[in-house]
Design a protein around this motif. Structure first.
Motif, PDB file in Angstrom:
ATOM      1  N   GLY A  60      -2.818  -6.987  23.835  1.00 38.68           N
ATOM      2  CA  GLY A  60      -2.496  -7.642  22.574  1.00 38.68           C
ATOM      3  C   GLY A  60      -1.506  -8.775  22.769  1.00 38.68           C
ATOM      4  N   ASP A  64      -1.961 -12.880  22.079  1.00 38.16           N
ATOM      5  CA  ASP A  64      -1.025 -13.727  21.337  1.00 38.16           C
ATOM      6  C   ASP A  64      -0.429 -14.841  22.190  1.00 38.16           C
ATOM      7  OD1 ASP A  64      -1.394 -12.385  18.979  1.00 38.16           O
ATOM      8  OD2 ASP A  64       0.341 -11.074  19.195  1.00 38.16           O
ATOM      9  N   ARG A  68      -6.857 -16.162  21.022  1.00 40.41           N
ATOM     10  CA  ARG A  68      -7.861 -15.134  20.770  1.00 40.41           C
ATOM     11  C   ARG A  68      -9.232 -15.518  21.312  1.00 40.41           C
ATOM     12  NH1 ARG A  68      -5.488 -14.769  14.615  1.00 40.41           N
ATOM     13  NH2 ARG A  68      -3.482 -13.878  15.220  1.00 40.41           N
ATOM     14  N   THR A 116      -9.700  -6.533  21.073  1.00 42.58           N
ATOM     15  CA  THR A 116      -8.519  -6.939  20.315  1.00 42.58           C
ATOM     16  C   THR A 116      -8.647  -8.376  19.828  1.00 42.58           C
ATOM     17  OG1 THR A 116      -7.116  -5.427  21.579  1.00 42.58           O
ATOM     18  CG2 THR A 116      -6.015  -7.247  20.452  1.00 42.58           C
ATOM     19  N   ALA A 120      -8.715  -9.598  15.952  1.00 48.41           N
ATOM     20  CA  ALA A 120      -7.664 -10.494  15.472  1.00 48.41           C
ATOM     21  C   ALA A 120      -8.244 -11.731  14.788  1.00 48.41           C
ATOM     22  CB  ALA A 120      -6.757 -10.907  16.630  1.00 48.41           C
ATOM     23  N   THR A 206       5.106  -6.996  24.121  1.00 49.71           N
ATOM     24  CA  THR A 206       4.561  -5.658  23.863  1.00 49.71           C
ATOM     25  C   THR A 206       5.579  -4.792  23.121  1.00 49.71           C
ATOM     26  OG1 THR A 206       3.201  -5.821  25.863  1.00 49.71           O
ATOM     27  CG2 THR A 206       3.540  -3.622  24.941  1.00 49.71           C
ATOM     28  N   GLY A 209       5.580  -5.648  19.515  1.00 52.06           N
ATOM     29  CA  GLY A 209       4.470  -5.019  18.801  1.00 52.06           C
ATOM     30  C   GLY A 209       4.737  -3.554  18.516  1.00 52.06           C
ATOM     31  N   GLY A 340      -2.283  -9.827  17.268  1.00 52.12           N
ATOM     32  CA  GLY A 340      -2.844  -9.345  18.522  1.00 52.12           C
ATOM     33  C   GLY A 340      -2.044  -8.203  19.103  1.00 52.12           C
ATOM     34  N   ARG A 341      -0.717  -8.345  19.102  1.00 49.11           N
ATOM     35  CA  ARG A 341       0.143  -7.296  19.660  1.00 49.11           C
ATOM     36  C   ARG A 341       0.026  -5.996  18.874  1.00 49.11           C
ATOM     37  NH1 ARG A 341       5.190 -11.254  19.812  1.00 49.11           N
ATOM     38  NH2 ARG A 341       3.634 -12.557  18.777  1.00 49.11           N
ATOM     39  N   ILE A 343      -2.555  -4.955  16.973  1.00 53.02           N
ATOM     40  CA  ILE A 343      -3.862  -4.340  17.236  1.00 53.02           C
ATOM     41  C   ILE A 343      -3.853  -3.665  18.603  1.00 53.02           C
ATOM     42  CG2 ILE A 343      -6.319  -4.789  17.613  1.00 53.02           C
ATOM     43  CD1 ILE A 343      -6.071  -7.133  15.652  1.00 53.02           C
ATOM     44  N   GLY A 344      -3.266  -4.324  19.608  1.00 50.78           N
ATOM     45  CA  GLY A 344      -3.209  -3.747  20.947  1.00 50.78           C
ATOM     46  C   GLY A 344      -2.438  -2.445  20.983  1.00 50.78           C
TER      47      GLY A 344
END
Length: 419
Positions: A60, A64, A68, A116, A120, A206, A209, A340-341, A343-344
């Protein structure tokens, strides 16, 4: 033309899923054909899971940082090249278990990144199409589910027609078409983020997130619920039902039951927007989780095939709306630059939950027998689901409001929560 980006996104969603579904069938078959060892086939399956578990937490942040669209194309390109490498090595006469494991890992390591990245981009594609995000989420999940119904079936058919090794050329072709479809995709937020919006580093991004999900009560509660249910459910599909159908010498019926459940899930996902408009998001979510878990409890008693098929269909139908609703909660509560983060992080938590239940399933079956173990796991799913539905935070599902879609850009107005 406004719907073209959404259609292109779903082409990538479908073809990448079908490609992975074909590989799920073909790779173990190839290992058995080469080595004759079930243990070797299990080793290949485990080897492809390890990178998924580790990579899913970090991808994720990569999405970011890099963008994407680029990540989705890179993930599918790597998967396509890896799967094409297997029949190519076979043509050269060098294919063995070592080559298979190495190429399988290469193809799987960025699968979570592609998943991911596409998810996104979904709000932007839905906005361009003039669709509500909830409706788009239902279609996206239905297409993803359909891909994993079609993939294994196509894989088995191709093995019979052209052989296991040559079947992977079709998989590589599916990934190639997915890359082309994604290359023509034009949606807001698909490109590389501005410098000030990018994470400052892989680990720091990370952690951001993880912190965001933890500090958002609704996301924390719903992520925990899904992880608990997955941990208790996955042993059904991967261990309990296979053991049961092996014991009664009806292995073909396993595929029928699992496919029926998947078909129910596709139908339930497509119906999400309609039932939410009529009954409300919170009610649909609670009833869906409870009914799916009650149907799973019925499956736990391992009745005859007609009852198993009926219960499998009900399980899929009611579980179908759950993920689209959770996706909407994530989309509305997460700032654009963090999507993105987040969702990851949520995806990695779900991936990690499954093996916990799998580790318990084998000893439970050995100690108590498959029927007793299946009932216990089904009861555990139901109890965990009821406990997870108690927090009042879930009522906030009815308060979710999508941003106004007046222009081409999606602006999520939700600020970072206070610690």
């Amino acid at each position: 033309m406004r719907r073209t980006p959404f259609a292109l996104l779903q082409v990538g969603n479908l073809l990448s899923g079908v490609g992975n579904g074909v590989a799920m069938v073909v790779l173990p078959w190839l290992v058995l054909d080469i080595t004759g060892s079930a243990s070797a086939a299990g080793l290949v399956a485990s080897a492809t899971l390890v990178p998924v578990l580790f990579a899913s937490l970090l991808v994720g942040t990569v999405v970011d940082m890099v963008g994407r669209k680029r990540v989705a194309m890179l993930a599918d390109a790597l998967s396509g090249l890896s799967t094409a490498g297997i029949p190519l090595v076979a043509l050269l006469g060098h294919l063995d278990a070592t080559w298979l494991i190495g190429l399988a890992i290469g193809g799987a390591v960025l699968d979570p990144a592609g998943y991911t990245a596409r998810k996104a981009m979904l709000p932007g594609a839905a906005t361009r199409a003039g669709w509500a995000w909830e409706r788009a989420n239902g279609v996206h999940e239905a297409v993803y589910g359909a891909a994993y119904i079609l993939g294994p079936g196509i894989g088995g058919l191709l093995i019979g027609l052209v052989g296991a090794s040559n079947a992977l050329w079709a998989t590589a072709a599916a990934f190639a078409v997915s890359v082309v479809a994604t290359a023509f995709l034009r949606v807001p937020g698909a490109g590389r983020p501005d410098h000030h919006e990018r994470p400052e580093g892989l680990w720091r991004g990370t952690v951001e997130g993880l912190a965001f999900v933890w500090r958002q009560p609704l996301l924390r509660v719903t992520t925990l619920l899904v992880c608990l249910v997955v941990a208790a459910y996955l042993p059904f599909e991967s261990v309990i039902l296979p053991v049961h159908f092996t014991d009664i010498d009806r292995p073909a019926q396993l595929g029928l039951v699992v496919t029926t459940m998947s078909v129910g899930g596709v139908i339930g996902s497509l119906a999400t927007a309609v039932v939410v408009r009529r009954f409300g998001r919170y009610r649909v979510f609670v009833v869906s989780v409870l009914m799916a878990c009650l149907a799973l409890l019925g499956l736990g008693f391992l009745p005859g095939l007609p009852a198993l098929l009926g219960l499998a269909l009900v399980t899929g139908l009611f579980w179908g709306p759950v993920q689209p609703i959770l996706d909407l909660a994530m989309q509305v509560r997460t700032p654009e630059e963090l999507r993105g983060r987040v969702i990851g992080v949520i995806t990695s938590a779900t991936y990690a939950a499954g093996p916990v239940g799998l580790l318990l399933a084998g000893p439970a079956i050995d100690g108590w027998g498959v029927r007793t173990a299946s009932i216990l796991f089904a009861m555990a799913v139901l109890v965990l689901a009821i406990g997870s539905l108690l927090p009042r935070r879930l009522r906030e599902l009815d308060d979710l409001r999508e941003p106004d879609h007046e222009g081409p850009h999606v602006a999520v107005p939700t600020p970072y929560p206070a610690p």
